[in-house]
Design a protein around this motif. Sequence first.
Motif, short mmCIF file in Angstrom:
data_model
loop_
_atom_site.label_atom_id
_atom_site.label_comp_id
_atom_site.label_asym_id
_atom_site.label_seq_id
_atom_site.Cartn_x
_atom_site.Cartn_y
_atom_site.Cartn_z
N VAL A 172 0.84 -1.20 0.00
CA VAL A 172 0.00 0.00 0.00
C VAL A 172 0.88 1.25 0.00
O VAL A 172 0.66 2.18 -0.78
N ARG A 173 1.87 1.28 0.89
CA ARG A 173 2.73 2.45 1.00
C ARG A 173 3.49 2.69 -0.30
O ARG A 173 3.66 3.83 -0.75
N SER A 174 3.94 1.61 -0.92
CA SER A 174 4.66 1.72 -2.20
C SER A 174 3.74 2.28 -3.29
O SER A 174 4.13 3.18 -4.06
N ARG A 175 2.50 1.77 -3.37
CA ARG A 175 1.56 2.25 -4.38
C ARG A 175 1.16 3.70 -4.13
O ARG A 175 1.00 4.48 -5.08
N LEU A 176 0.97 4.05 -2.85
CA LEU A 176 0.64 5.44 -2.53
C LEU A 176 1.76 6.38 -2.97
O LEU A 176 1.51 7.44 -3.55
N HIS A 177 2.99 5.98 -2.67
CA HIS A 177 4.14 6.82 -3.05
C HIS A 177 4.20 6.98 -4.58
O HIS A 177 4.39 8.09 -5.08
N ARG A 178 4.04 5.86 -5.28
CA ARG A 178 4.09 5.91 -6.74
C ARG A 178 2.96 6.76 -7.30
O ARG A 178 3.17 7.60 -8.18
N ALA A 179 1.74 6.57 -6.77
CA ALA A 179 0.59 7.33 -7.26
C ALA A 179 0.76 8.82 -7.01
O ALA A 179 0.49 9.65 -7.89
N ARG A 180 1.23 9.17 -5.82
CA ARG A 180 1.42 10.60 -5.50
C ARG A 180 2.49 11.21 -6.38
O ARG A 180 2.38 12.37 -6.80
N THR A 181 3.55 10.44 -6.68
CA THR A 181 4.62 10.94 -7.55
C THR A 181 4.08 11.19 -8.95
O THR A 181 4.35 12.23 -9.56
N VAL A 182 3.32 10.22 -9.48
CA VAL A 182 2.75 10.36 -10.82
C VAL A 182 1.79 11.55 -10.86
O VAL A 182 1.84 12.38 -11.79
N LEU A 183 0.92 11.65 -9.87
CA LEU A 183 -0.04 12.76 -9.84
C LEU A 183 0.68 14.10 -9.78
O LEU A 183 0.35 15.04 -10.51
N ARG A 184 1.67 14.20 -8.88
CA ARG A 184 2.40 15.46 -8.74
C ARG A 184 3.09 15.84 -10.05
O ARG A 184 3.01 16.99 -10.50
N THR A 185 3.75 14.86 -10.69
CA THR A 185 4.47 15.12 -11.93
C THR A 185 3.52 15.57 -13.03
O THR A 185 3.78 16.55 -13.74
N ARG A 186 2.41 14.85 -13.18
CA ARG A 186 1.46 15.19 -14.24
C ARG A 186 0.76 16.52 -13.97
O ARG A 186 0.52 17.30 -14.89
N LEU A 187 0.44 16.80 -12.71
CA LEU A 187 -0.20 18.07 -12.39
C LEU A 187 0.75 19.24 -12.62
O LEU A 187 0.35 20.29 -13.15
N GLU A 188 2.01 19.06 -12.25
CA GLU A 188 2.99 20.13 -12.47
C GLU A 188 3.22 20.36 -13.97
O GLU A 188 3.31 21.50 -14.42
#
Length: 200
Positions: A172-188
């Motif tokens: 879960v922690r790994s997927r959360l980290h990956r998802a947040r990274t992807v979201l942050r990158t795409r939003l930026e």
Amino acid sequence: MRETYVRSDAEVVVAARTRPEEFTELYRRHAAAVFRYGASRLGREHADDLMSETFLVALEKLERFDLAFGSALPWLLGIATRLIRRRRSAEAAAWRLIAAEGALGGDGSARAVLDPSESADDRIDAGRSAELLADAMLALARRDREVIALAAWSDLAPVEIAEALGIPEGTVRSRLHRARTVLRTRLEAGAAREKEMDHA
């Protein structure tokens, strides 16, 4: 003054296994949270059906609830998540609708559009942000979208998400980290493109 004893969800489940009418207490406690989660994933028009189906499945599978957990909410949201997997096209459509009507409130209402305290620029910015978020959510792998949705819209801790999805907490922690990274990158990246277009 004597305190009133409140049964845990686990105690309610044990009672409901022999007296199904007791199950209405779980519904009373958690129906609103299941509805909100369904609305966040599928849109309000599908949330009622999802909520009803979730509690129907839960009633049929009471024996599967792990009594070691005090709250039944992660278990119920896990059932809802598995049901959502069968409605992938509905979830994608809900996110596309958010992208198309980005200025709408997070619950699908026109709150943000109709709020007179917001300037036109604020509403446009809210619409762009919602569109970027919707596009970014659709870009996530399904398994990553599930964990980020449970964390963001249901306020579950990683251990509760792990319980809901039947996976290790580390995953879960790994997927959360990956998802947040992807979201942050795409939003930026999306915000940068918007800025370039504004200055073109």
